[in-house]
Design a protein around this motif. Sequence first.
Motif, PDB file in Angstrom:
ATOM      1  N   LEU A 199       0.830  -1.209   0.000  1.00  0.00           N
ATOM      2  CA  LEU A 199       0.000   0.000   0.000  1.00  0.00           C
ATOM      3  C   LEU A 199       0.863   1.258   0.000  1.00  0.00           C
ATOM      4  O   LEU A 199       0.519   2.253  -0.650  1.00  0.00           O
ATOM      5  CB  LEU A 199      -0.931  -0.013   1.213  1.00  0.00           C
ATOM      6  N   ARG A 200       1.976   1.212   0.715  1.00  0.00           N
ATOM      7  CA  ARG A 200       2.899   2.355   0.684  1.00  0.00           C
ATOM      8  C   ARG A 200       3.488   2.527  -0.714  1.00  0.00           C
ATOM      9  O   ARG A 200       3.626   3.642  -1.220  1.00  0.00           O
ATOM     10  CB  ARG A 200       4.006   2.180   1.738  1.00  0.00           C
ATOM     11  N   ASP A 201       3.819   1.406  -1.343  1.00  0.00           N
ATOM     12  CA  ASP A 201       4.359   1.460  -2.703  1.00  0.00           C
ATOM     13  C   ASP A 201       3.347   2.041  -3.689  1.00  0.00           C
ATOM     14  O   ASP A 201       3.720   2.657  -4.691  1.00  0.00           O
ATOM     15  CB  ASP A 201       4.779   0.061  -3.173  1.00  0.00           C
ATOM     16  N   ARG A 202       2.054   1.830  -3.412  1.00  0.00           N
ATOM     17  CA  ARG A 202       1.001   2.297  -4.317  1.00  0.00           C
ATOM     18  C   ARG A 202       0.577   3.733  -4.046  1.00  0.00           C
ATOM     19  O   ARG A 202      -0.308   4.251  -4.734  1.00  0.00           O
ATOM     20  CB  ARG A 202      -0.210   1.373  -4.217  1.00  0.00           C
ATOM     21  N   GLY A 203       1.158   4.378  -3.046  1.00  0.00           N
ATOM     22  CA  GLY A 203       0.867   5.794  -2.862  1.00  0.00           C
ATOM     23  C   GLY A 203       0.490   6.235  -1.470  1.00  0.00           C
ATOM     24  O   GLY A 203       0.350   7.436  -1.217  1.00  0.00           O
ATOM     25  N   ALA A 204       0.284   5.301  -0.536  1.00  0.00           N
ATOM     26  CA  ALA A 204      -0.041   5.695   0.837  1.00  0.00           C
ATOM     27  C   ALA A 204       1.208   6.254   1.520  1.00  0.00           C
ATOM     28  O   ALA A 204       2.278   5.642   1.450  1.00  0.00           O
ATOM     29  CB  ALA A 204      -0.577   4.502   1.616  1.00  0.00           C
ATOM     30  N   PHE A 205       1.080   7.407   2.184  1.00  0.00           N
ATOM     31  CA  PHE A 205       2.254   7.955   2.872  1.00  0.00           C
ATOM     32  C   PHE A 205       2.489   7.241   4.195  1.00  0.00           C
ATOM     33  O   PHE A 205       3.577   7.289   4.766  1.00  0.00           O
ATOM     34  CB  PHE A 205       2.122   9.470   3.068  1.00  0.00           C
ATOM     35  N   ALA A 206       1.447   6.545   4.699  1.00  0.00           N
ATOM     36  CA  ALA A 206       1.595   5.713   5.895  1.00  0.00           C
ATOM     37  C   ALA A 206       0.656   4.526   5.761  1.00  0.00           C
ATOM     38  O   ALA A 206      -0.456   4.656   5.248  1.00  0.00           O
ATOM     39  CB  ALA A 206       1.263   6.503   7.156  1.00  0.00           C
ATOM     40  N   ALA A 207       1.103   3.367   6.190  1.00  0.00           N
ATOM     41  CA  ALA A 207       0.269   2.163   6.139  1.00  0.00           C
ATOM     42  C   ALA A 207       0.642   1.265   7.302  1.00  0.00           C
ATOM     43  O   ALA A 207       1.826   1.113   7.645  1.00  0.00           O
ATOM     44  CB  ALA A 207       0.457   1.426   4.812  1.00  0.00           C
ATOM     45  N   PHE A 208      -0.381   0.672   7.919  1.00  0.00           N
ATOM     46  CA  PHE A 208      -0.176  -0.150   9.104  1.00  0.00           C
ATOM     47  C   PHE A 208      -0.955  -1.455   8.985  1.00  0.00           C
ATOM     48  O   PHE A 208      -1.955  -1.535   8.261  1.00  0.00           O
ATOM     49  CB  PHE A 208      -0.660   0.600  10.356  1.00  0.00           C
ATOM     50  N   LYS A 209      -0.494  -2.432   9.734  1.00  0.00           N
ATOM     51  CA  LYS A 209      -1.258  -3.664   9.876  1.00  0.00           C
ATOM     52  C   LYS A 209      -2.452  -3.389  10.790  1.00  0.00           C
ATOM     53  O   LYS A 209      -2.322  -2.723  11.815  1.00  0.00           O
ATOM     54  CB  LYS A 209      -0.382  -4.760  10.485  1.00  0.00           C
ATOM     55  N   SER A 210      -3.629  -3.885  10.399  1.00  0.00           N
ATOM     56  CA  SER A 210      -4.833  -3.669  11.207  1.00  0.00           C
ATOM     57  C   SER A 210      -4.652  -4.245  12.602  1.00  0.00           C
ATOM     58  O   SER A 210      -4.268  -5.409  12.763  1.00  0.00           O
ATOM     59  CB  SER A 210      -6.048  -4.324  10.539  1.00  0.00           C
ATOM     60  N   ASP A 211      -4.932  -3.429  13.615  1.00  0.00           N
ATOM     61  CA  ASP A 211      -4.784  -3.858  15.001  1.00  0.00           C
ATOM     62  C   ASP A 211      -5.725  -3.030  15.869  1.00  0.00           C
ATOM     63  O   ASP A 211      -5.631  -1.799  15.895  1.00  0.00           O
ATOM     64  CB  ASP A 211      -3.338  -3.674  15.461  1.00  0.00           C
ATOM     65  N   LEU A 212      -6.632  -3.695  16.562  1.00  0.00           N
ATOM     66  CA  LEU A 212      -7.627  -3.000  17.365  1.00  0.00           C
ATOM     67  C   LEU A 212      -7.002  -2.155  18.460  1.00  0.00           C
ATOM     68  O   LEU A 212      -7.558  -1.133  18.872  1.00  0.00           O
ATOM     69  CB  LEU A 212      -8.598  -4.011  17.982  1.00  0.00           C
ATOM     70  N   LYS A 213      -5.832  -2.568  18.935  1.00  0.00           N
ATOM     71  CA  LYS A 213      -5.207  -1.868  20.060  1.00  0.00           C
ATOM     72  C   LYS A 213      -4.353  -0.682  19.628  1.00  0.00           C
ATOM     73  O   LYS A 213      -4.324   0.341  20.312  1.00  0.00           O
ATOM     74  CB  LYS A 213      -4.355  -2.850  20.872  1.00  0.00           C
ATOM     75  N   SER A 214      -3.638  -0.815  18.511  1.00  0.00           N
ATOM     76  CA  SER A 214      -2.624   0.188  18.184  1.00  0.00           C
ATOM     77  C   SER A 214      -3.015   1.162  17.078  1.00  0.00           C
ATOM     78  O   SER A 214      -2.401   2.227  16.951  1.00  0.00           O
ATOM     79  CB  SER A 214      -1.320  -0.510  17.776  1.00  0.00           C
ATOM     80  N   ASN A 215      -4.025   0.843  16.260  1.00  0.00           N
ATOM     81  CA  ASN A 215      -4.275   1.668  15.075  1.00  0.00           C
ATOM     82  C   ASN A 215      -4.683   3.097  15.393  1.00  0.00           C
ATOM     83  O   ASN A 215      -4.278   4.031  14.683  1.00  0.00           O
ATOM     84  CB  ASN A 215      -5.336   1.021  14.186  1.00  0.00           C
ATOM     85  N   TYR A 216      -5.467   3.310  16.439  1.00  0.00           N
ATOM     86  CA  TYR A 216      -5.897   4.674  16.751  1.00  0.00           C
ATOM     87  C   TYR A 216      -4.679   5.567  17.008  1.00  0.00           C
ATOM     88  O   TYR A 216      -4.553   6.647  16.427  1.00  0.00           O
ATOM     89  CB  TYR A 216      -6.822   4.690  17.968  1.00  0.00           C
ATOM     90  N   LYS A 217      -3.771   5.095  17.836  1.00  0.00           N
ATOM     91  CA  LYS A 217      -2.580   5.890  18.156  1.00  0.00           C
ATOM     92  C   LYS A 217      -1.704   6.085  16.927  1.00  0.00           C
ATOM     93  O   LYS A 217      -1.149   7.169  16.714  1.00  0.00           O
ATOM     94  CB  LYS A 217      -1.781   5.212  19.275  1.00  0.00           C
ATOM     95  N   GLU A 218      -1.571   5.032  16.095  1.00  0.00           N
ATOM     96  CA  GLU A 218      -0.733   5.124  14.897  1.00  0.00           C
ATOM     97  C   GLU A 218      -1.293   6.151  13.916  1.00  0.00           C
ATOM     98  O   GLU A 218      -0.557   6.963  13.347  1.00  0.00           O
ATOM     99  CB  GLU A 218      -0.635   3.751  14.232  1.00  0.00           C
ATOM    100  N   ILE A 219      -2.604   6.113  13.728  1.00  0.00           N
ATOM    101  CA  ILE A 219      -3.232   7.028  12.771  1.00  0.00           C
ATOM    102  C   ILE A 219      -3.170   8.467  13.276  1.00  0.00           C
ATOM    103  O   ILE A 219      -2.839   9.396  12.523  1.00  0.00           O
ATOM    104  CB  ILE A 219      -4.689   6.599  12.504  1.00  0.00           C
ATOM    105  N   MET A 220      -3.466   8.658  14.557  1.00  0.00           N
ATOM    106  CA  MET A 220      -3.424  10.018  15.112  1.00  0.00           C
ATOM    107  C   MET A 220      -2.006  10.572  15.094  1.00  0.00           C
ATOM    108  O   MET A 220      -1.785  11.757  14.816  1.00  0.00           O
ATOM    109  CB  MET A 220      -4.002  10.031  16.527  1.00  0.00           C
TER     110      MET A 220
END
Length: 363
Positions: A199-220
């Motif tokens: 996804l980063r290679d396709r144009g996303a400036f940030a991409a993460f593995k889905s995770d109920l615990k960590s995604n909110y903090k990573e995105i913010m």
Amino acid sequence: MAGVFRMVQRAFGTVVGAPRAAFLRNYGQPLQIEAVTTPPSILLPDQVRIQVQYCSLNSHDVKHLEGSDRHTLPYVPGYEFSGEVIETSNGDSDLSVGQRVVGVIPKRCGALTSQVALNISDVWPLPSEVSTREAAALVCGHSTALLAFSEIRQLDDDDVILIIAGAGGFGLAAVDIAASVFKAKVIALADTEGKAGLLRDRGAFAAFKSDLKSNYKEIMSATGNKGVNLIYDAVGGPILNTVVKCLKVDDDDGMLLGTYRREDLTEPEQNSPTKEEDDKKSKSDSSISKEVIDKLKTISLTDYKNEDQDKYYSIIEQTLQFCEDGLITAHVSQTFNLDQVNDAIEYIKGKMCTGKVLIKIDE
């Protein structure tokens, strides 16, 4: 004898022997590859007959095979395909025999076969630089995203969008459209770290593995604690309960869009016995909160056809032109022959794909 041969050639194109199709005869059972024994139907006005070369197979098709969307059995799955026109009706049409085309069947079935008869309003001629292989993998995913970002919620180059991509082609297509066409800032979630890298290679400036615990903090953190303007979900899982909190509270145009039917989502049980029991099952709970479902706006490309046929046709036309211009590209994860269609289904079920899965029909 020569006259008989020409009649057969016109009916069956260049296929050696009778046309074949993949039939589902019982839900949850493998597809059966069989010869089509019924003669081709007479074309109605404004119809064309197409020799199918490639048919896209996606997670929606696989869910339908399990019975999530009931068709009258037996039926032939698949609805996004490409090929060559082999016959036209007497109606006025810009399409001609020998022309390369892509088609979308509105009833969402019938394309995993050698030939398809379809209204010209559901068929698009291919630009010279777009191959039939690429077109079959391009149309629905990219056009759904283009529809969402141009008609449902206009995406701007200063917007930050979160795309929940999972493992499939719809999310990857959305990243391509958002980043390459609208120049928006894209954050994406995938079901593995390896796919996050894609996804980063396709144009996303940030991409993460889905995770109920960590995604909110990573995105913010990725947005400097400002949040996102739009969430585009191609998965429909409980991760929505976490990431919906990332929507900017001061953005009146903030929106949560899903590429599925609202009724496909699982709401939590209304009468949970105790909070303790709810906590115990939280790790495996696949339900989505009522609050999230109330915020969700679902989008379907084929349903939009009923609302605005001209705009629907134009959206897919634009998608093909963007591909011709080199702005977007289809990502094909794997191509299988028709005889391998059940292997393709297991490949999708196993979440091994990173984009679209194609079935090559003509051999």
